[in-house]
Design a protein around this motif. Structure first.
Motif, PDB file in Angstrom:
ATOM      1  N   TYR A 159      37.825  33.863  42.153  1.00 39.56           N
ATOM      2  CA  TYR A 159      37.982  33.862  40.670  1.00 39.56           C
ATOM      3  C   TYR A 159      39.060  35.338  40.084  1.00 39.56           C
ATOM      4  N   TYR A 160      39.010  36.264  41.124  1.00 41.74           N
ATOM      5  CA  TYR A 160      39.709  37.409  40.748  1.00 41.74           C
ATOM      6  C   TYR A 160      39.895  38.153  42.136  1.00 41.74           C
ATOM      7  N   ASP A 161      41.276  38.902  42.272  1.00 44.39           N
ATOM      8  CA  ASP A 161      41.646  39.605  43.181  1.00 44.39           C
ATOM      9  C   ASP A 161      42.330  40.653  42.718  1.00 44.39           C
ATOM     10  N   SER A 162      41.991  42.092  42.760  1.00 37.05           N
ATOM     11  CA  SER A 162      42.581  43.080  42.111  1.00 37.05           C
ATOM     12  C   SER A 162      44.055  43.575  42.592  1.00 37.05           C
ATOM     13  N   SER A 163      44.159  43.176  43.841  1.00 35.40           N
ATOM     14  CA  SER A 163      45.729  43.250  44.455  1.00 35.40           C
ATOM     15  C   SER A 163      46.775  42.521  43.890  1.00 35.40           C
ATOM     16  N   LYS A 164      46.291  41.343  43.417  1.00 36.17           N
ATOM     17  CA  LYS A 164      47.393  40.262  42.995  1.00 36.17           C
ATOM     18  C   LYS A 164      47.045  40.425  41.264  1.00 36.17           C
ATOM     19  N   ASP A 165      46.620  41.202  40.804  1.00 35.37           N
ATOM     20  CA  ASP A 165      46.490  41.503  39.319  1.00 35.37           C
ATOM     21  C   ASP A 165      47.643  42.436  38.914  1.00 35.37           C
ATOM     22  N   GLU A 166      48.561  42.119  38.257  1.00 29.55           N
ATOM     23  CA  GLU A 166      49.683  42.975  37.789  1.00 29.55           C
ATOM     24  C   GLU A 166      49.135  44.006  37.164  1.00 29.55           C
TER      25      GLU A 166
END
Length: 189
Positions: free
Chosen positions: A13-20
């Motif tokens: 649902y969410y990956d902080s390393s891929k969130d700009e």
């Protein structure tokens, strides 16, 4: 401590390393190398450094449309010596506030101790989320008791029906909606 991993069940649902917009955008994780430590004990490479030598984080979920953040912690929350709340507020929370995140769920199952100081950063955070809230789930009772001695409970909601023990079995959106509903009931909105 090296066997305590951040919760990975929501990576789909969410990956902080891929969130700009994440403070950890672009971070590359090497799960073969343990380099970060807390008091000389290695921690799992999945935890993220936020500026404190004793407290690490993992942003488990961000929902920009609804303004939710779920952040997990490991270590000792030490405001007295390391000013951990300052590091959290300046390096993580302020960036999320700029992205219009105003509802924060702090997961503290791996907080081993709390040492308080003044509450000015907590007060600032509380004022910054005027239309939102900050809540703590999974914190040990003695950690919450210590936090309450420093009046942190004035700014962070915790305890009672907010103790959602089965949060890992929920989808992140459902947890956020559940906590939001419980907070609204507490506030009488």
């Amino acid at each position: 401590m090296h066997v305590i991993e951040p919760f990975y069940g929501w990576l789909k649902y969410y990956d902080s390393s891929k969130d700009e917009y994440s403070p950890f955008h672009g971070k590359e994780y090497n799960y073969d190398t343990y380099s970060d430590t807390i008091y000389g004990y290695y921690i799992d490479p999945g935890w993220d450094f936020m500026g404190s030598e004793t407290l690490y984080v993992k942003i488990l979920y961000l929902d920009y449309d609804q303004g939710y953040a779920v952040i997990e912690f490991i270590g000792e929350w030490n405001d007295a010596l390391n000013n951990d709340i300052m590091h959290l507020k300046r390096n993580i929370v302020d960036e999320l506030l700029a992205a219009e995140i105003t509802k924060f769920i702090l997961v503290g199952e791996n907080i081993l101790n709390f040492h308080g100081s003044d509450d000015s950063y907590y007060e600032e955070w509380f004022e910054d989320v005027e239309e939102g809230w900050v809540t703590a789930i999974g914190f040990r009772d003695f950690v919450l008791a210590e936090m309450n001695q420093f009046n942190i409970d004035t700014y962070i909601n915790s305890g009672g029906n907010l103790e959602v023990i089965n949060w890992r079995t929920m989808k992140p959106q459902l947890l956020c909606q559940l906590i939001d509903g419980l907070i609204q009931k507490r506030l009488g909105v």
